[in-house]
Design a protein around this motif. Structure first.
Motif, PDB file in Angstrom:
ATOM      1  N   VAL A 147       0.848  -1.205   0.000  1.00 28.30           N
ATOM      2  CA  VAL A 147       0.000   0.000   0.000  1.00 28.30           C
ATOM      3  C   VAL A 147       0.878   1.247   0.000  1.00 28.30           C
ATOM      4  O   VAL A 147       0.675   2.160  -0.793  1.00 28.30           O
ATOM      5  CB  VAL A 147      -0.953  -0.003   1.223  1.00 28.30           C
ATOM      6  N   GLU A 148       1.902   1.246   0.872  1.00 21.27           N
ATOM      7  CA  GLU A 148       2.805   2.394   0.963  1.00 21.27           C
ATOM      8  C   GLU A 148       3.489   2.652  -0.381  1.00 21.27           C
ATOM      9  O   GLU A 148       3.597   3.789  -0.829  1.00 21.27           O
ATOM     10  CB  GLU A 148       3.858   2.163   2.055  1.00 21.27           C
ATOM     11  N   GLU A 206       1.040   3.947  -3.062  1.00 19.48           N
ATOM     12  CA  GLU A 206       0.747   5.372  -2.858  1.00 19.48           C
ATOM     13  C   GLU A 206       1.810   6.231  -3.537  1.00 19.48           C
ATOM     14  O   GLU A 206       1.494   7.214  -4.212  1.00 19.48           O
ATOM     15  CB  GLU A 206       0.722   5.733  -1.358  1.00 19.48           C
ATOM     16  N   ASP A 257       1.489   6.002  -7.330  1.00 18.88           N
ATOM     17  CA  ASP A 257       0.294   6.705  -7.793  1.00 18.88           C
ATOM     18  C   ASP A 257       0.540   8.213  -7.815  1.00 18.88           C
ATOM     19  O   ASP A 257       0.145   8.901  -8.754  1.00 18.88           O
ATOM     20  CB  ASP A 257      -0.885   6.354  -6.880  1.00 18.88           C
ATOM     21  N   LYS A 258       1.220   8.715  -6.777  1.00 19.55           N
ATOM     22  CA  LYS A 258       1.534  10.157  -6.706  1.00 19.55           C
ATOM     23  C   LYS A 258       2.433  10.571  -7.842  1.00 19.55           C
ATOM     24  O   LYS A 258       2.320  11.660  -8.387  1.00 19.55           O
ATOM     25  CB  LYS A 258       2.237  10.475  -5.380  1.00 19.55           C
ATOM     26  N   HIS A 263      -8.839   2.156  -5.504  1.00 24.11           N
ATOM     27  CA  HIS A 263      -8.348   3.364  -4.875  1.00 24.11           C
ATOM     28  C   HIS A 263      -7.252   4.072  -5.695  1.00 24.11           C
ATOM     29  O   HIS A 263      -7.016   5.264  -5.533  1.00 24.11           O
ATOM     30  CB  HIS A 263      -7.831   2.926  -3.505  1.00 24.11           C
ATOM     31  N   TYR A 264      -6.583   3.325  -6.585  1.00 22.00           N
ATOM     32  CA  TYR A 264      -5.432   3.898  -7.297  1.00 22.00           C
ATOM     33  C   TYR A 264      -5.774   4.244  -8.736  1.00 22.00           C
ATOM     34  O   TYR A 264      -6.255   3.399  -9.483  1.00 22.00           O
ATOM     35  CB  TYR A 264      -4.249   2.922  -7.263  1.00 22.00           C
TER      36      TYR A 264
END
Ligand code: GTP
Ligand code: MG
Length: 196
Positions: free
Chosen positions: A123-124, A127, A130-131, A164-165
């Motif tokens: 997940v980390e 994230e 994705d950013k 979510h992504y």
């Protein structure tokens, strides 16, 4: 369907050792010991990439040339508890630099152990990816270790978490490097990504 012959040509512990940006690249990331290196071997039908049953084998970013067409990039694992804090920070910085600066990077294949699904360390990392706006493809590997009904359930859970992504375009792929299942489909996806 085969990939061009695979050969190691550069290893980088620091960003200044990254080789020149000449051809398209796909990179393989994931938690330690999930089977990133094994998967690259399976895709290229080779054994040139070193693998190990002990976590933490790949300790630098390794660049493999697939013919002169594209590169496959093997990354150190993240989320490995037994690596020194100092080294973990160094790897994280190295991978983040690679991901944010590499102009030839077309897609990151995030490799997930089908037995465990998506963990906090994934997940980390997702994230971060994705950013930075990097395209992501999730691959569930070691599917040979999970019985079909459990695998079907795991797939649904993983797919759900990926909603979510924004940079995860496609559904997860399911493979086994050991039994070679799903490899052809993944190979096609790699070739499509690099326009080969
Ligand atoms: P690090 O470089 O340490 O981060 O590991 P890695 O993600 O590159 O994993 P590696 O390819 O070295 O494989 C780790 C272990 O998992 C080895 O013992 C492999 O034989 C095993 N393995 C890899 N893929 C599969 C698979 O599809 N099925 C099964 N059963 N075992 C696998
Ligand atoms: Mg490895």
């Amino acid at each position: 369907l085969e990939l061009p012959h695979l050969s190691f040509f550069a290893g980088a512990k620091i960003p200044s050792s990254f080789p020149p940006e000449r051809v398209s690249e796909v990179a393989f990331v994931g938690r330690s010991n999930v089977g990133k290196s094994s998967l690259i071997n399976a895709l290229a039908d080779t054994t040139v990439v070193r693998t190990s049953d002990k976590p933490g084998l790949t300790r630098q970013i390794n660049f493999y040339a697939a013919g002169k067409i594209f590169n496959m990039v093997d990354m150190p694992g993240y989320g490995f508890a037994y690596v020194k804090e100092e080294e973990k920070t160094q790897w994280r910085e190295l991978m983040e630099t690679y991901i944010s600066t590499r102009k030839t990077l077309r897609k990151i294949f995030v490799i997930v152990d089908a037995r465990h699904g998506i963990k906090l360390a994934d997940v980390e990392f997702l994230e971060v990816l994705d950013k930075k706006g990097v395209e992501i493809q999730i691959v569930l590997t070691k599917c040979d270790m999970v019985i079909p009904p459990d695998l079907a359930r795991r797939y649904v859970v993983v797919k759900e978490k990926l909603q979510h992504y924004k940079n995860v375009a496609d559904d997860p792929l399911m493979v086994s490097a050991r039994k070679k299942t799903g490899i052809l489909k993944l190979r096609k996806e790699v070739l499509r990504t690099v326009d080969a």
